[in-house]
Write a protein that holds these residues in place. Structure first.
Motif, PDB file in Angstrom:
ATOM      1  N   LEU A  14      34.203  17.579 -22.699  1.00 23.82           N
ATOM      2  CA  LEU A  14      35.481  17.436 -22.286  1.00 23.82           C
ATOM      3  C   LEU A  14      36.157  18.098 -21.047  1.00 23.82           C
ATOM      4  O   LEU A  14      35.478  19.133 -21.049  1.00 23.82           O
ATOM      5  CB  LEU A  14      36.481  17.900 -23.526  1.00 23.82           C
ATOM      6  N   VAL A  15      36.865  17.592 -20.323  1.00 21.19           N
ATOM      7  CA  VAL A  15      37.164  18.231 -18.988  1.00 21.19           C
ATOM      8  C   VAL A  15      38.547  17.889 -19.140  1.00 21.19           C
ATOM      9  O   VAL A  15      39.510  16.780 -19.565  1.00 21.19           O
ATOM     10  CB  VAL A  15      36.783  17.600 -17.929  1.00 21.19           C
ATOM     11  N   ALA A  16      39.638  18.754 -18.455  1.00 21.55           N
ATOM     12  CA  ALA A  16      41.028  18.669 -18.122  1.00 21.55           C
ATOM     13  C   ALA A  16      40.893  18.160 -16.481  1.00 21.55           C
ATOM     14  O   ALA A  16      40.494  19.088 -15.633  1.00 21.55           O
ATOM     15  CB  ALA A  16      41.731  19.858 -18.144  1.00 21.55           C
ATOM     16  N   VAL A  17      41.413  16.859 -16.161  1.00 23.88           N
ATOM     17  CA  VAL A  17      41.671  16.362 -14.820  1.00 23.88           C
ATOM     18  C   VAL A  17      43.025  16.557 -14.416  1.00 23.88           C
ATOM     19  O   VAL A  17      43.899  15.773 -15.196  1.00 23.88           O
ATOM     20  CB  VAL A  17      41.057  14.820 -14.685  1.00 23.88           C
ATOM     21  N   TYR A  48      38.345  34.394 -19.449  1.00 19.73           N
ATOM     22  CA  TYR A  48      39.806  33.863 -19.455  1.00 19.73           C
ATOM     23  C   TYR A  48      40.076  32.859 -18.271  1.00 19.73           C
ATOM     24  O   TYR A  48      41.059  32.645 -18.154  1.00 19.73           O
ATOM     25  CB  TYR A  48      40.717  35.137 -19.315  1.00 19.73           C
ATOM     26  N   ALA A  49      39.048  32.152 -17.873  1.00 22.12           N
ATOM     27  CA  ALA A  49      39.205  31.108 -16.896  1.00 22.12           C
ATOM     28  C   ALA A  49      38.520  29.796 -17.072  1.00 22.12           C
ATOM     29  O   ALA A  49      37.119  30.083 -17.542  1.00 22.12           O
ATOM     30  CB  ALA A  49      38.899  31.665 -15.488  1.00 22.12           C
ATOM     31  N   ALA A  50      38.958  28.797 -17.109  1.00 19.48           N
ATOM     32  CA  ALA A  50      38.412  27.545 -17.430  1.00 19.48           C
ATOM     33  C   ALA A  50      37.368  27.226 -16.153  1.00 19.48           C
ATOM     34  O   ALA A  50      37.924  27.243 -14.868  1.00 19.48           O
ATOM     35  CB  ALA A  50      39.207  26.404 -17.786  1.00 19.48           C
ATOM     36  N   TYR A  68      37.579  21.814 -20.547  1.00 17.17           N
ATOM     37  CA  TYR A  68      38.822  21.530 -21.460  1.00 17.17           C
ATOM     38  C   TYR A  68      38.529  22.898 -22.276  1.00 17.17           C
ATOM     39  O   TYR A  68      37.624  23.138 -22.850  1.00 17.17           O
ATOM     40  CB  TYR A  68      38.616  20.330 -22.095  1.00 17.17           C
ATOM     41  N   VAL A  69      39.826  23.196 -22.582  1.00 16.81           N
ATOM     42  CA  VAL A  69      39.949  24.398 -23.384  1.00 16.81           C
ATOM     43  C   VAL A  69      41.029  24.159 -24.615  1.00 16.81           C
ATOM     44  O   VAL A  69      42.176  23.979 -23.975  1.00 16.81           O
ATOM     45  CB  VAL A  69      40.344  25.820 -22.825  1.00 16.81           C
TER      46      VAL A  69
END
Length: 86
Positions: A14-17, A48-50, A68-69
């Motif tokens: 999963l990723v945040a785009v 603390y960082a994606a 994705y977090v």
């Protein structure tokens, strides 16, 4: 700055785009700053960082994709913080 979407990497993670809005993408100064920020984010790691999975700062529109977090939306977190005693 833009819209964020939930997607999948080629490997299925999963990723945040995050896709930059057209009015910002049309601003050369914004695009220079954005490219510097993405380059800096690629060098950051840790708890603390994606992690930045991929990005194209020259695309139309520009975009970065990060790991994705899972967590609450910003709206939900703010609402919860306002309701907290203190």
């Amino acid at each position: 700055m833009g819209q964020a979407y939930l997607g999948h990497s080629r490997g299925g993670r999963l990723v945040a785009v995050k896709v930059v809005r057209a009015e910002y993408a049309a601003d050369p100064e914004f695009c220079r700053r954005f490219a510097r920020e993405v380059a800096a984010a690629r060098r950051v790691g840790g708890f603390y960082a994606a992690h930045v999975v991929d990005a194209d700062t020259d695309a139309d529109p520009p975009w970065p994709a990060s790991a994705y977090v899972p967590g609450p939306s910003l709206e939900a977190a703010v609402r919860r913080a306002r309701a907290a005693p203190g």
